[in-house]
Design a protein around this motif. Structure first.
Motif, PDB file in Angstrom:
ATOM      1  N   LEU A  24      -9.798  -5.009  -6.660  1.00 24.30           N
ATOM      2  CA  LEU A  24      -8.900  -5.048  -7.817  1.00 24.30           C
ATOM      3  C   LEU A  24      -8.601  -3.617  -8.259  1.00 24.30           C
ATOM      4  O   LEU A  24      -9.497  -2.885  -8.684  1.00 24.30           O
ATOM      5  CB  LEU A  24      -9.536  -5.813  -8.986  1.00 24.30           C
ATOM      6  CG  LEU A  24      -8.631  -5.921 -10.228  1.00 24.30           C
ATOM      7  CD1 LEU A  24      -7.392  -6.776  -9.938  1.00 24.30           C
ATOM      8  CD2 LEU A  24      -9.383  -6.492 -11.427  1.00 24.30           C
ATOM      9  N   GLY A  25      -7.315  -3.227  -8.128  1.00 25.16           N
ATOM     10  CA  GLY A  25      -6.893  -1.914  -8.593  1.00 25.16           C
ATOM     11  C   GLY A  25      -6.607  -0.956  -7.456  1.00 25.16           C
ATOM     12  O   GLY A  25      -7.419  -0.828  -6.531  1.00 25.16           O
ATOM     13  N   GLY A  26      -5.460  -0.279  -7.537  1.00 22.97           N
ATOM     14  CA  GLY A  26      -5.018   0.592  -6.439  1.00 22.97           C
ATOM     15  C   GLY A  26      -4.963   2.055  -6.809  1.00 22.97           C
ATOM     16  O   GLY A  26      -4.060   2.773  -6.380  1.00 22.97           O
ATOM     17  N   ALA A  29      -9.948   5.114  -6.232  1.00 24.64           N
ATOM     18  CA  ALA A  29     -11.111   4.333  -5.791  1.00 24.64           C
ATOM     19  C   ALA A  29     -10.667   3.112  -4.984  1.00 24.64           C
ATOM     20  O   ALA A  29     -11.219   2.824  -3.915  1.00 24.64           O
ATOM     21  CB  ALA A  29     -11.938   3.900  -7.008  1.00 24.64           C
ATOM     22  N   GLY A  30      -9.654   2.400  -5.483  1.00 25.69           N
ATOM     23  CA  GLY A  30      -9.198   1.180  -4.807  1.00 25.69           C
ATOM     24  C   GLY A  30      -8.561   1.466  -3.461  1.00 25.69           C
ATOM     25  O   GLY A  30      -8.770   0.722  -2.480  1.00 25.69           O
ATOM     26  N   ILE A  31      -7.770   2.535  -3.380  1.00 29.13           N
ATOM     27  CA  ILE A  31      -7.139   2.916  -2.106  1.00 29.13           C
ATOM     28  C   ILE A  31      -8.242   3.157  -1.066  1.00 29.13           C
ATOM     29  O   ILE A  31      -8.195   2.638   0.053  1.00 29.13           O
ATOM     30  CB  ILE A  31      -6.294   4.198  -2.281  1.00 29.13           C
ATOM     31  CG1 ILE A  31      -5.076   3.928  -3.154  1.00 29.13           C
ATOM     32  CG2 ILE A  31      -5.881   4.774  -0.930  1.00 29.13           C
ATOM     33  CD1 ILE A  31      -4.338   5.202  -3.601  1.00 29.13           C
ATOM     34  N   ALA A  32      -9.233   3.970  -1.467  1.00 31.78           N
ATOM     35  CA  ALA A  32     -10.299   4.323  -0.514  1.00 31.78           C
ATOM     36  C   ALA A  32     -11.139   3.101  -0.155  1.00 31.78           C
ATOM     37  O   ALA A  32     -11.501   2.905   1.012  1.00 31.78           O
ATOM     38  CB  ALA A  32     -11.180   5.418  -1.129  1.00 31.78           C
ATOM     39  N   ALA A  33     -11.446   2.255  -1.132  1.00 30.76           N
ATOM     40  CA  ALA A  33     -12.280   1.073  -0.870  1.00 30.76           C
ATOM     41  C   ALA A  33     -11.580   0.122   0.090  1.00 30.76           C
ATOM     42  O   ALA A  33     -12.176  -0.343   1.077  1.00 30.76           O
ATOM     43  CB  ALA A  33     -12.601   0.368  -2.189  1.00 30.76           C
ATOM     44  N   ALA A  34     -10.314  -0.165  -0.189  1.00 28.95           N
ATOM     45  CA  ALA A  34      -9.593  -1.151   0.631  1.00 28.95           C
ATOM     46  C   ALA A  34      -9.376  -0.617   2.048  1.00 28.95           C
ATOM     47  O   ALA A  34      -9.591  -1.337   3.037  1.00 28.95           O
ATOM     48  CB  ALA A  34      -8.259  -1.478  -0.039  1.00 28.95           C
ATOM     49  N   LEU A  45      -7.918  -7.644   0.854  1.00 25.69           N
ATOM     50  CA  LEU A  45      -6.734  -7.690  -0.012  1.00 25.69           C
ATOM     51  C   LEU A  45      -6.919  -6.709  -1.152  1.00 25.69           C
ATOM     52  O   LEU A  45      -7.980  -6.673  -1.792  1.00 25.69           O
ATOM     53  CB  LEU A  45      -6.563  -9.100  -0.605  1.00 25.69           C
ATOM     54  CG  LEU A  45      -5.395  -9.264  -1.598  1.00 25.69           C
ATOM     55  CD1 LEU A  45      -4.049  -9.195  -0.868  1.00 25.69           C
ATOM     56  CD2 LEU A  45      -5.500 -10.578  -2.376  1.00 25.69           C
ATOM     57  N   LEU A  46      -5.875  -5.913  -1.437  1.00 21.44           N
ATOM     58  CA  LEU A  46      -5.877  -5.051  -2.631  1.00 21.44           C
ATOM     59  C   LEU A  46      -4.872  -5.632  -3.626  1.00 21.44           C
ATOM     60  O   LEU A  46      -3.712  -5.896  -3.275  1.00 21.44           O
ATOM     61  CB  LEU A  46      -5.513  -3.616  -2.264  1.00 21.44           C
ATOM     62  CG  LEU A  46      -5.569  -2.642  -3.458  1.00 21.44           C
ATOM     63  CD1 LEU A  46      -6.028  -1.255  -3.007  1.00 21.44           C
ATOM     64  CD2 LEU A  46      -4.223  -2.512  -4.158  1.00 21.44           C
ATOM     65  N   ILE A 167     -16.885 -10.565  -0.935  1.00 21.86           N
ATOM     66  CA  ILE A 167     -17.300  -9.473  -1.818  1.00 21.86           C
ATOM     67  C   ILE A 167     -16.074  -8.955  -2.576  1.00 21.86           C
ATOM     68  O   ILE A 167     -14.994  -8.773  -1.990  1.00 21.86           O
ATOM     69  CB  ILE A 167     -17.962  -8.329  -1.020  1.00 21.86           C
ATOM     70  CG1 ILE A 167     -19.296  -8.842  -0.454  1.00 21.86           C
ATOM     71  CG2 ILE A 167     -18.189  -7.082  -1.904  1.00 21.86           C
ATOM     72  CD1 ILE A 167     -20.094  -7.848   0.317  1.00 21.86           C
ATOM     73  N   PHE A 168     -16.269  -8.755  -3.869  1.00 19.90           N
ATOM     74  CA  PHE A 168     -15.221  -8.183  -4.719  1.00 19.90           C
ATOM     75  C   PHE A 168     -15.587  -6.731  -5.033  1.00 19.90           C
ATOM     76  O   PHE A 168     -16.769  -6.411  -5.223  1.00 19.90           O
ATOM     77  CB  PHE A 168     -15.092  -8.974  -6.026  1.00 19.90           C
ATOM     78  CG  PHE A 168     -14.583 -10.381  -5.811  1.00 19.90           C
ATOM     79  CD1 PHE A 168     -13.234 -10.669  -5.901  1.00 19.90           C
ATOM     80  CD2 PHE A 168     -15.471 -11.414  -5.495  1.00 19.90           C
ATOM     81  CE1 PHE A 168     -12.759 -11.961  -5.683  1.00 19.90           C
ATOM     82  CE2 PHE A 168     -15.009 -12.702  -5.266  1.00 19.90           C
ATOM     83  CZ  PHE A 168     -13.659 -12.977  -5.370  1.00 19.90           C
ATOM     84  N   ILE A 169     -14.562  -5.877  -5.097  1.00 23.56           N
ATOM     85  CA  ILE A 169     -14.803  -4.492  -5.513  1.00 23.56           C
ATOM     86  C   ILE A 169     -13.897  -4.216  -6.713  1.00 23.56           C
ATOM     87  O   ILE A 169     -12.666  -4.319  -6.608  1.00 23.56           O
ATOM     88  CB  ILE A 169     -14.532  -3.484  -4.380  1.00 23.56           C
ATOM     89  CG1 ILE A 169     -15.296  -3.881  -3.101  1.00 23.56           C
ATOM     90  CG2 ILE A 169     -14.944  -2.080  -4.823  1.00 23.56           C
ATOM     91  CD1 ILE A 169     -15.087  -2.934  -1.919  1.00 23.56           C
ATOM     92  N   ASP A 170     -14.523  -3.916  -7.835  1.00 22.43           N
ATOM     93  CA  ASP A 170     -13.772  -3.647  -9.056  1.00 22.43           C
ATOM     94  C   ASP A 170     -13.406  -2.169  -9.095  1.00 22.43           C
ATOM     95  O   ASP A 170     -14.258  -1.308  -9.322  1.00 22.43           O
ATOM     96  CB  ASP A 170     -14.614  -4.025 -10.286  1.00 22.43           C
ATOM     97  CG  ASP A 170     -13.818  -3.892 -11.590  1.00 22.43           C
ATOM     98  OD1 ASP A 170     -12.749  -3.239 -11.578  1.00 22.43           O
ATOM     99  OD2 ASP A 170     -14.273  -4.443 -12.616  1.00 22.43           O
ATOM    100  N   CYS A 171     -12.123  -1.884  -8.866  1.00 19.24           N
ATOM    101  CA  CYS A 171     -11.610  -0.509  -8.947  1.00 19.24           C
ATOM    102  C   CYS A 171     -10.513  -0.469 -10.003  1.00 19.24           C
ATOM    103  O   CYS A 171      -9.533   0.268  -9.867  1.00 19.24           O
ATOM    104  CB  CYS A 171     -11.068  -0.060  -7.587  1.00 19.24           C
ATOM    105  SG  CYS A 171     -12.311   0.002  -6.291  1.00 19.24           S
TER     106      CYS A 171
END
Ligand SMILES: Cc1cc2nc3c(=O)[nH]c(=O)nc-3n(C[C@H](O)[C@H](O)[C@H](O)COP(=O)(O)OP(=O)(O)OC[C@H]3O[C@@H](n4cnc5c(N)ncnc54)[C@H](O)[C@@H]3O)c2cc1C
Length: 454
Positions: A24-26, A29-34, A45-46, A167-171
């Motif tokens: 969640l969130g681009g 942090a979200g760009i790198a995580a996804a 999915l981002l 797994i969810f990643i909160d960004c």
């Protein structure tokens, strides 16, 4: 007075998709995580509420990377590598990257062009086969077990949708997903006041020759204008610097407060509404002053960004809270996943105060422990970026883009390792995560040779 409420009837919600990893969130942090989770072969999915990537870096007009570099015993190095290098190379290929510039004579930052960042980030995620859902606002979670998130609910133009994931990643920067799932969090300093937000702006039409190095003289001109009573400024330490073309400059000048003088709270809608309007008023006042600066007479506001720049909201509580002492003491951690070379940058009433580790006596950077990303209470969630587990002072340093890329890459890698080993993220072997990060070209400290060059 009791708050009025309305009961919403239960309803069937279409499943948008089933993923191994949902981010969640681009922002950085979200760009790198996804990108990292997808590169490791995980169906990823981002989800982003805007129609573009970059987070505050684009949506709030930041246009400048801090925290990529460090001053290591007096020598400058780009400490943040790995997936961030792939993104920077793409921005550079689009001619959208400035040369790094020195901040306060101590550490480098690097400006970029917003459009190039957006395009480069699209390309990075496409290359690594990340699915993207733009214009989707995360709005809640569904949990059948209090330790496990089954689905993230998102609002789209086509209506509410559910995204399920292993797994969810909160960004989200604001820790939205974590808060909905019940993860404990903190906001602001000991009195609950976060760092002040700013409305960024960019000016065009500047005469670069006449403006010269006006970023050095503008603070003195501000003091003179204050003494003469011609202008009033919401804060000292204004940052007014050229972008790549030289005719365009970014202006980080404003400080947006509530009526009581405390910072706008970026998770309160009424505060945000006031903040946007007040931010634009301050931006106009800044512009009117800057037009008096030599070289700026014919300038105009080329961009007021889509949103007010929010520096700090929720910081989740995880296995470790990175502190101000960790930053100033260049702390080391056995479970390091990367490093932060940015100092504490406190946005206090009327000013911005930088506090550096001793330079050149110290190595100038602290390590970032994996435990910062692992929230209390929920088993299939990681949290990366400015809402990760840090104290107010720790976040005042490690919230900048460099550390957010680092945290995102580690979260994406950790998620893929957890899924591959059928473990919870908190139970993965950290040495394997560190090895994976090193193999991806990341610098994680821990005795690894410091990367050379800028
Ligand atoms: C005015 C200002 C100036 C700054 N200057 C600098 C600087 O010069 N250099 C620097 O490196 N850093 C700077 N920073 C800090 C830096 O930009 C941020 O801390 C960094 O972008 C945080 O990255 P992130 O990925 O954690 O979160 P963010 O960048 O905040 O990204 C979060 C993303 O999640 C999305 N999102 C949030 N909630 C939801 C939801 N519910 N549903 C869907 N999407 C959601 C947002 O739209 C956003 O794209 C500045 C910040 C501000 C505000």
């Amino acid at each position: 007075m009791p708050q009025k409420s309305i009961q919403e009837p239960a309803r069937e919600v279409p499943l948008y998709g089933e993923y191994e990893v949902a981010v969640l969130g681009g922002g950085p942090a979200g760009i790198a995580a996804a990108a990292t989770a997808a590169r490791a072969g995980k169906r990823t999915l981002l989800i982003e509420r805007y129609g573009f990537l970059g987070g505050m870096g684009t949506a709030a007009g930041v246009t400048n990377f801090c925290g990529l570099h460090g001053n290591v015993h007096g020598e400058h190095h780009r400490l943040v590598q790995g997936i961030a290098s792939e993104l920077l190379a793409r921005i550079d290929r689009l001619d959208g990257l400035n040369k790094p510039h020195l901040i306060l004579g101590k550490v480098f930052a690097q400006a970029y062009d917003t459009a190039a960042y957006k395009i480069a980030a699209d390309d990075l995620l496409a290359t690594h086969k990340v699915d993207i859902l733009f214009h989707a606002l995360g709005a809640g979670v569904v949990m059948t077990d209090e330790r496990r998130i089954d689905a993230l609910m998102v609002e789209t133009k086509a209506g509410r949708r559910a995204v399920s994931a292993g797994i969810f990643i909160d960004c989200s920067g604001d820790g939205d997903l974590a808060a909905w799932a019940g993860v404990p969090f903190e906001v602001g300093d000991e009195d609950g006041h976060p760092l002040y937000p700013s409305m960024m702006l960019r000016l065009n039409g500047i005469d670069p020759v006449r403006a010269g190095d006006a970023w050095r003289t503008i603070p003195q001109l501000m003091e003179q204008a204050t003494a003469a009573g011609t202008h009033r400024f919401p804060r000292k330490s204004a940052i007014v610097r050229p972008q790549r073309s030289g005719i365009e400059w970014r202006v980080n000048f404003t400080q947006v407060a509530r009526e009581d003088g405390h910072a706008i709270n970026g998770i309160e809608p009424d505060d945000l509404t006031r903040g946007e309007i007040e931010g634009r008023k301050q931006a106009l006042a800044a512009f009117e002053f800057l037009r008096t600066v030599p070289g700026f007479e014919k300038s105009y506001i080329v961009d007021l960004p889509p949103q007010l720049g929010i520096r700090e909201t929720r910081r989740i509580k995880g296995g470790y809270q990175l502190s101000g002492e960790d930053v100033l003491g260049c702390a080391s951690f056995d479970d390091s996943i990367g490093v932060n070379g940015w100092p504490i940058e406190a946005h206090v009433p009327g000013d911005v105060v930088f506090t550096f580790p001793p330079i050149p006596e110290s190595r100038g950077y602290n390590e970032l422990p994996y435990r910062m990303l692992v929230p209390e209470g929920i088993d299939n969630l990681l949290v990366a970026g400015r809402c990760a587990s840090m104290t107010h002072e720790g976040q005042s340093a490690a919230r900048v883009s460099g550390a957010c890329f680092v945290m995102g890459e580690a979260a994406g890698s950790a998620a893929s390792l957890a899924l591959a080993g059928n473990r919870m993220p908190r139970d993965i072997a950290v040495e394997k995560l560190q090895e994976a990060l090193r193999q991806q070209g990341a610098f994680i400290g821990r005795g690894q040779a410091v990367p050379q060059g800028l």
